[in-house]
Design an enzyme around this catalytic site. Structure first.
Site, short mmCIF file in Angstrom:
data_model
loop_
_atom_site.label_atom_id
_atom_site.label_comp_id
_atom_site.label_asym_id
_atom_site.label_seq_id
_atom_site.Cartn_x
_atom_site.Cartn_y
_atom_site.Cartn_z
N GLY A 33 38.17 39.17 40.77
CA GLY A 33 37.94 40.59 41.00
C GLY A 33 37.84 40.95 42.46
N SER B 281 41.62 33.69 40.77
CA SER B 281 41.70 34.63 41.89
C SER B 281 40.50 34.43 42.80
CB SER B 281 41.82 36.06 41.36
OG SER B 281 42.16 36.95 42.39
#
Length: 596
Positions: free
Chosen positions: A127, A217
């Site tokens: 995120g 990520s």
């Protein structure tokens, strides 16, 4: 030099809430924690929102106050997300947001006892270091089928988790910081959560000596950072899984640089909009003013004001090097062998950039017109627009625009370099099946340039560095028909047309093959077969430190520095290694840019 925060995250996906009926319980430090049987898989017990720490603003985490006895962990709606600009939506309900957000969630196969000693996977969500929550990720199929324990965690986000600036520097040595350290508070939270797991996971049937950390990520980047936090993270895990997390392998900023270009502008934005706090006139201060007064103003600012200031200046959340918890950048640490020596899985998705590209190219028309043209870059090639001086753009101009928007160094983003990229990535090699006659897609081409530069070749370099010292298992996830990872804008053509071109294996596309996301489209039969194989690989690695151990999966070779990259593909024969990864992603070109 730095990746924009919006380019690094997994999307907020809606999950089904845990059932309200009474279920299993465990006792931790004398407190009975009540969970529930998962409504996603009856073979799994959920425990949501267990606090593992508390933390004063811009201070290291500390032990949480004793929990009420009993403690209700049955319902995901009780979880607090860390402050962020977008809502975290689970089962159609936005989670409350609070600075008191350092909690974790535990998923256990039904039946184990404290004596079971099952292997443990700790998931660190992505995120962009600015959004998301651990409760979004429920690996229930992996837990039930492969008998592992899974934990997902929250950590501080945005400026509250990553701000590096002189006013909040540590004023004395502490277990997480040297004198004058700042930043990396989210990294401290992650380590505190891992220490909680080591101390308490046995109560849930887990083995504290068999913990693997994993993430995607920003979460994958976090795993790499924990590997290189050699002075503090030793003994907290025995393996690492890095999904799409090597994007700053070459350019992770040192603390001083981050403070100059990111921390100070953010603090100035807060001060300029703040009134008087405890007798200090904040609007009269600057970031480099009296540190005590600036800190008073920062601590007195509301969360809303901090988030607004970050949005106003497009503040970029990023970890920094040059601190006790993270002394070196990733390239220096991994290449020099200065990291915790454990086995690693690391890989990328074949089309990472398709998730980011629409944000890199400004929309010059309505959404429907952009989709009809095949995406924003394609639209610019055939319509006059302000971005290219009031006329149509050339493909080379679009390359320049896209790279500039993604923070590519201006000194390298020259006409000759862009022209070379246009030849290296010719439009003819990017047909768009959603356009008449499979016409060429500038958007797909730009996406692949971003994929190769930011993800594919950085991952290759990181794998080469680590493989000198530990067993590395490299992969590339490649499903051309993977369902899109974002619920909006709506899919205009099945299976995965959102902006006029197929999203394919975009950033985050592999997550639905590992976790239960009811909001995404159902996987096709061949995709479910791939999902089963991926879950087996991941679980085998958690159990044994080797994705092959346990059988019933195609052999996955160890990466030796050549190109033994396991291709995870549902549509073309059997899963197996590919031998042209570096050439397919033009890594010799990008390595010259990155200084290799």
């Amino acid at each position: 030099m730095l990746v924009r925060a919006g380019l690094i995250g997994a999307v907020l996906l809606s999950l089904a809430a845990a059932p309200a009926s009474a279920g299993p319980s465990v006792v931790v430090d004398g407190v009975t924690i009540n969970g529930a049987i998962s409504n996603l898989d009856p073979g799994v017990a959920n425990y949501f929102g267990i606090p593992y720490a508390s933390a004063a603003r811009w201070s290291p985490p500390a032990a949480h106050a004793p929990l009420p006895n009993p403690f209700d962990a049955a319902d995901v709606s009780n979880v607090a997300a860390c402050p962020q600009n977008e809502p975290v939506v689970i089962a159609g309900v936005a989670l409350k947001q609070s600075e008191d957000c350092l909690s974790l969630n535990v998923f256990v196969p039904t039946g184990p006892t404290a004596e079971s000693k099952l292997p443990v996977m700790v998931w660190i969500h992505g995120g962009a270091f600015e959004s998301g929550a651990g409760a979004e990720y429920q690996p229930v199929e992996m837990v039930a089928r492969h008998k592992i324990v899974a934990v997902s965690i929250n950590y501080r986000l945005g400026a509250l988790g990553w701000l590096a600036q002189q006013a909040i520097e540590s004023r004395k040595q502490n277990p997480f910081e040297n004198l004058h350290d700042s930043g990396n508070y989210g990294l401290m939270d992650q380590q505190f959560a891992l220490a909680w797991v080591k101390k308490n996971i046995a109560a849930f049937g887990g083995d504290p000596n068999r913990v693997t950390i994993a993430g995607e990520s920003a979460g994958g980047f976090s795993v790499a950072l924990q590997l290189t936090s050699t002075s503090l993270a030793n003994g907290l895990f025995r393996g690492g899984i890095i999904e799409s997390g090597a994007y700053e392998f070459h350019d992770m900023p040192p603390k001083g640089l981050d403070e100059l270009f990111l921390g100070n502008p953010f603090v100035n934005a807060v001060l300029s909009s703040e009134g008087s706090v405890r007798g200090v006139n904040c609007s009269s201060l600057t970031a480099t003013g009296d540190a005590k007064e600036v800190r008073t103003c920062l601590n007195g600012a509301s969360v809303h004001r901090l988030l607004s200031a970050a949005s106003a200046i497009s503040y970029i959340e990023t970890p920094v090097s040059g601190t006790l918890i993270e002394p070196d950048g990733l390239n220096t640490a991994l290449s020099g062998g200065n990291f915790i020596k454990v086995p690693v899985i690391q890989g990328i998705n074949a089309n990472e950039g398709r998730y980011f590209e629409p944000a890199a190219i400004p929309f010059a028309a309505s959404f429907d017109m952009i989709v009809a043209a095949g995406g924003p870059a394609n639209y610019d090639l055939s319509h006059d627009n302000a971005f290219c001086g009031g006329s149509t753009c050339s493909y080379t101009q679009e390359i320049n625009l896209a790279l500039a928007s993604e923070g590519f160094p201006a000194s390298l983003n020259t006409k000759s370099f862009d022209a070379n990229l246009a030849k290296t990535y010719p439009l003819s090699q990017f047909p768009d099946r959603y356009l008449a006659g499979n016409a060429s897609s500038a958007d797909e081409a730009l996406s692949q340039i971003g994929t190769d530069w930011r993800f594919a070749c950085n991952a290759q370099d990181a794998n080469v560095a680590m493989a000198q010292f530990v067993s590395v298992y490299a992969y590339e996830f490649n499903d051309p028909k993977a369902p899109p990872t974002v619920a909006t804008p709506t899919v205009t053509k099945l299976p995965n047309d959102q902006y006029g071109y197929p999203t394919a294996s975009e950033h985050g596309a592999e997550l639905q093959f590992l976790f239960a996301f009811p909001s995404t489209a159902s996987l096709r039969a061949r995709e479910q077969k791939l999902a089963d194989a991926m879950q087996a690989y991941w679980a085998n690695f958690v159990r044994f430190g080797d994705p092959n151990h346990g059988g019933r999966v195609a052999s996955w070779p160890v990466f030796t520095g050549a190109e033994e990259v396991q291709e995870l593909v549902p549509d073309r024969g059997e899963i197996g290694p590919i031998d042209n990864y570096g050439t397919a992603h033009f890594c010799s070109l990008w390595d010259s840019v990155n200084g290799n």
